[in-house]
Design a protein around this motif. Structure first.
Motif, mmCIF file in Angstrom:
data_model
loop_
_atom_site.group_PDB
_atom_site.id
_atom_site.type_symbol
_atom_site.label_atom_id
_atom_site.label_comp_id
_atom_site.label_asym_id
_atom_site.label_seq_id
_atom_site.Cartn_x
_atom_site.Cartn_y
_atom_site.Cartn_z
ATOM 1 N N GLY A 1 65.676 99.309 100.438
ATOM 2 C CA GLY A 1 65.721 99.579 101.874
ATOM 3 C C GLY A 1 64.491 99.129 102.630
ATOM 4 N N ALA A 2 63.842 98.076 102.181
ATOM 5 C CA ALA A 2 62.649 97.567 102.862
ATOM 6 C C ALA A 2 63.033 96.973 104.212
ATOM 7 C CB ALA A 2 61.940 96.532 102.015
ATOM 8 N N ARG A 3 62.250 97.243 105.233
ATOM 9 C CA ARG A 3 62.518 96.765 106.585
ATOM 10 C C ARG A 3 62.242 95.258 106.671
ATOM 11 N NH1 ARG A 3 59.164 96.058 110.952
ATOM 12 N NH2 ARG A 3 57.422 97.013 109.773
ATOM 13 N N GLN A 4 63.088 94.557 107.418
ATOM 14 C CA GLN A 4 62.896 93.132 107.618
ATOM 15 C C GLN A 4 62.162 92.911 108.934
ATOM 16 O OE1 GLN A 4 66.342 90.669 107.261
ATOM 17 N NE2 GLN A 4 65.271 88.786 107.836
ATOM 18 N N ALA A 5 60.981 92.303 108.863
ATOM 19 C CA ALA A 5 60.204 92.010 110.063
ATOM 20 C C ALA A 5 60.733 90.730 110.698
ATOM 21 C CB ALA A 5 58.726 91.870 109.687
ATOM 22 N N PRO A 6 60.357 90.468 111.947
ATOM 23 C CA PRO A 6 60.792 89.213 112.586
ATOM 24 C C PRO A 6 60.327 88.003 111.795
ATOM 25 C CG PRO A 6 59.861 90.726 114.210
ATOM 26 C CD PRO A 6 59.597 91.321 112.859
ATOM 27 N N THR A 7 61.173 87.022 111.695
ATOM 28 C CA THR A 7 60.816 85.806 110.934
ATOM 29 C C THR A 7 59.827 84.982 111.726
ATOM 30 O OG1 THR A 7 62.690 84.651 111.917
ATOM 31 C CG2 THR A 7 63.042 85.744 109.785
ATOM 32 N N GLY A 8 58.982 84.226 110.956
ATOM 33 C CA GLY A 8 57.980 83.379 111.593
ATOM 34 C C GLY A 8 58.420 81.963 111.670
ATOM 35 N N MET B 1 64.544 89.356 96.884
ATOM 36 C CA MET B 1 65.281 89.704 98.100
ATOM 37 C C MET B 1 66.331 90.765 97.813
ATOM 38 S SD MET B 1 65.108 88.935 101.263
ATOM 39 C CE MET B 1 65.955 89.898 102.502
ATOM 40 N N ASP B 2 67.045 90.621 96.705
ATOM 41 C CA ASP B 2 68.016 91.646 96.313
ATOM 42 C C ASP B 2 67.326 92.985 96.096
ATOM 43 O OD1 ASP B 2 70.055 89.821 96.444
ATOM 44 O OD2 ASP B 2 70.078 89.393 94.287
ATOM 45 N N TRP B 3 66.172 92.937 95.464
ATOM 46 C CA TRP B 3 65.424 94.169 95.206
ATOM 47 C C TRP B 3 64.955 94.813 96.506
ATOM 48 C CZ3 TRP B 3 59.873 94.706 95.714
ATOM 49 C CH2 TRP B 3 59.381 95.935 95.248
ATOM 50 N N LEU B 4 64.456 94.025 97.455
ATOM 51 C CA LEU B 4 64.005 94.552 98.738
ATOM 52 C C LEU B 4 65.147 95.221 99.494
ATOM 53 C CD1 LEU B 4 61.688 91.607 99.871
ATOM 54 C CD2 LEU B 4 60.944 93.891 99.182
ATOM 55 N N GLN B 5 66.321 94.620 99.450
ATOM 56 C CA GLN B 5 67.477 95.220 100.100
ATOM 57 C C GLN B 5 67.883 96.512 99.402
ATOM 58 O OE1 GLN B 5 70.379 92.078 100.064
ATOM 59 N NE2 GLN B 5 69.436 90.974 101.771
ATOM 60 N N ALA B 6 67.752 96.548 98.078
ATOM 61 C CA ALA B 6 68.139 97.731 97.327
ATOM 62 C C ALA B 6 67.234 98.921 97.635
ATOM 63 C CB ALA B 6 68.102 97.435 95.827
ATOM 64 N N VAL C 1 56.194 97.804 102.848
ATOM 65 C CA VAL C 1 56.446 98.218 104.225
ATOM 66 C C VAL C 1 57.553 97.371 104.844
ATOM 67 C CG1 VAL C 1 55.449 98.341 106.545
ATOM 68 C CG2 VAL C 1 54.121 99.093 104.569
ATOM 69 N N SER C 2 57.463 96.067 104.665
ATOM 70 C CA SER C 2 58.454 95.177 105.266
ATOM 71 C C SER C 2 58.403 93.830 104.570
ATOM 72 C CB SER C 2 58.200 95.000 106.770
ATOM 73 O OG SER C 2 56.941 94.380 106.978
ATOM 74 N N HIS C 3 59.330 92.970 104.955
ATOM 75 C CA HIS C 3 59.330 91.593 104.459
ATOM 76 C C HIS C 3 59.773 90.678 105.583
ATOM 77 C CE1 HIS C 3 63.785 91.358 104.142
ATOM 78 N NE2 HIS C 3 63.679 92.659 103.882
ATOM 79 N N ARG C 4 59.416 89.413 105.484
ATOM 80 C CA ARG C 4 59.797 88.437 106.496
ATOM 81 C C ARG C 4 59.826 87.054 105.880
ATOM 82 N NH1 ARG C 4 55.138 86.111 109.705
ATOM 83 N NH2 ARG C 4 53.236 86.585 108.515
ATOM 84 N N ARG C 5 60.438 86.141 106.603
ATOM 85 C CA ARG C 5 60.509 84.752 106.156
ATOM 86 C C ARG C 5 59.748 83.857 107.113
ATOM 87 N NH1 ARG C 5 63.766 83.155 102.117
ATOM 88 N NH2 ARG C 5 65.315 84.624 101.303
ATOM 89 N N ILE C 6 59.030 82.907 106.538
ATOM 90 C CA ILE C 6 58.405 81.835 107.305
ATOM 91 C C ILE C 6 58.923 80.536 106.701
ATOM 92 C CG2 ILE C 6 56.252 80.736 108.001
ATOM 93 C CD1 ILE C 6 54.852 83.356 107.757
ATOM 94 N N GLY C 7 59.872 79.925 107.379
ATOM 95 C CA GLY C 7 60.535 78.766 106.781
ATOM 96 C C GLY C 7 61.318 79.218 105.554
ATOM 97 N N LEU D 1 52.546 95.017 102.401
ATOM 98 C CA LEU D 1 52.322 96.305 101.751
ATOM 99 C C LEU D 1 51.652 97.289 102.706
ATOM 100 C CD1 LEU D 1 51.087 95.126 98.229
ATOM 101 C CD2 LEU D 1 53.420 95.387 99.094
ATOM 102 N N ALA D 2 51.583 98.539 102.270
ATOM 103 C CA ALA D 2 51.062 99.604 103.124
ATOM 104 C C ALA D 2 49.601 99.407 103.489
ATOM 105 C CB ALA D 2 51.257 100.956 102.435
ATOM 106 N N ASP D 3 48.830 98.722 102.641
ATOM 107 C CA ASP D 3 47.407 98.508 102.950
ATOM 108 C C ASP D 3 47.176 97.289 103.829
ATOM 109 O OD1 ASP D 3 47.939 96.447 101.213
ATOM 110 O OD2 ASP D 3 46.405 96.967 99.739
ATOM 111 N N GLY D 4 48.256 96.673 104.322
ATOM 112 C CA GLY D 4 48.143 95.526 105.202
ATOM 113 C C GLY D 4 48.180 94.182 104.506
ATOM 114 N N THR D 5 48.147 94.182 103.161
ATOM 115 C CA THR D 5 48.190 92.932 102.408
ATOM 116 C C THR D 5 49.573 92.300 102.522
ATOM 117 O OG1 THR D 5 46.594 93.825 100.844
ATOM 118 C CG2 THR D 5 47.836 91.875 100.155
ATOM 119 N N GLU D 6 49.609 90.990 102.717
ATOM 120 C CA GLU D 6 50.871 90.254 102.764
ATOM 121 C C GLU D 6 50.875 89.248 101.624
ATOM 122 O OE1 GLU D 6 53.666 89.167 106.419
ATOM 123 O OE2 GLU D 6 51.903 87.867 106.317
#
Length: 327
Positions: free
Chosen positions: A320-327, A313-318, A283-289, A296-301
């Motif tokens: 088209g995964a959405r980038q969530a706000p960083t923590g 990261m290259d794969w996620l960009q390929a 569903v998305s990805h984000r960075r914390i530090g 994932l779609a079931d809510g698992t991170e």
């Protein structure tokens, strides 16, 4: 109706069945299960391990074993129904361990059949040692029978109850698929047009990799067959591998690398030494530090291993995964 699993039935073989509300009773009276009850009864009648009914004629022997099978099956269904009721009361999933339930079912089956025998004939009651040995024997039979049921019958029955279409068969050999083209060439003298190539997807580095036919491809794990399109993630748990789909969380013997090697390369990505995720489930990805997390779609991170951050990261960009706000 609430669609999340409420009862988890665990066997000594580490297989699991997850039941949603109302599915226990529907499964218990499913035609596949009814056929299994009848086959089990006929097997017990033919084997006739209980010496107190050994001299009975078949027309008397069948009701005894049928009554015992009904009591044992009813005990298992009753335990699962009780767990379903308790899950509704406490609002979370309840785990039922199969071994004590099956032992109780063996007790009910044996002594229920014994009570019927003593009530209808002049047979003396069995001795303690004989009864204990028969309980252990029936318990072992129940464990083996339940492993077969959970591995082969329950998945098919639950798919029917949930309205899930079964996984299609793998396509035949290439020469069989090419037969219509050969016949057309022989009849007309003109070769048919070549089929279009599979769609392509960009990947890291600017190369192009054909996407797999995820609706057709399937893998095998243990005695189960999974559509690649259904698999959301694959996780290593010790010497076992957990395969997660929208309908199940099945545990199979490893190793992790052997299961993952069956997956088409473009279907997903290994994000750590113990986890593979499907591209369709991201569903998305984000960075914390410095950490990279994938949701994932079931809510698992899930956390990406430090050695794989750049590749993931290259794969996620390929994809088209959405980038969530960083923590």
């Amino acid at each position: 109706m609430h669609s999340e699993p409420v009862v988890r039935f665990k066997l000594v073989s580490l297989d699991e069945v997850h039941f949603r509300p109302g599915e226990v009773m529907r499964l218990g009276r499913h035609p596949l299960m009814v056929a299994f009850y009848l086959v089990l009864t006929l097997f017990l009648v033919a084997m006739n391990a209980n010496s107190t009914v050994r001299d009975l004629s078949p027309e008397w022997r069948v009701p005894v074993y049928l009554f015992g099978t009904a009591l044992g099956t009813g005990f298992v269904i009753g335990c699962l129904r009780l767990a379903e009721w308790r899950a509704g009361r406490i609002g979370r999933m309840v785990t039922v361990h199969g071994t004590p339930v099956l032992f109780g079912a063996a007790l009910f089956a044996l002594f229920g059949g014994e009570a019927l025998t003593m009530a209808t004939t002049a047979s003396p009651p069995m001795g303690f040692v004989q009864g204990l040995l028969l309980v252990l024997f029936y318990w072992l039979m129940a464990e083996l029978g339940m492993a077969f049921v959970v591995g082969y019958l329950v998945p098919r029955a639950l798919d029917g109850i949930r309205g899930v279409r079964p996984a299609p068969r793998r396509p035949g050999p290439l020469r069989r698929r090419a037969a219509p083209a050969v016949a057309l060439r022989a009849a007309t003298g003109v070769a048919p047009p070549a089929p279009p190539p599979p769609p392509a997807a960009p990947v890291a580095g600017g190369t192009v990799t054909p996407l797999p036919l995820r609706g057709i491809a399937a893998i095998h794990a243990g005695n189960r067959r999974y559509l690649v399109a259904d698999i959301q993630r694959i996780e290593a748990e010790g010497n076992y591998v957990r395969i997660v789909t929208p309908r199940s969380r099945d545990l199979h013997p490893g190793p992790f690398s052997r299961i993952v090697a069956q997956m088409p390369p473009a279907a997903g990505q290994v994000i750590s030494r113990s986890c593979w995720i499907a591209a369709d489930a991201v569903v998305s990805h984000r960075r914390i530090g410095r950490d990279l997390l994938v949701r994932l779609a079931d809510g698992t991170e899930l956390r990406v291993a430090s050695t794989r951050r750049a590749a993931v990261m290259d794969w996620l960009q390929a994809i088209g995964a959405r980038q969530a706000p960083t923590g």
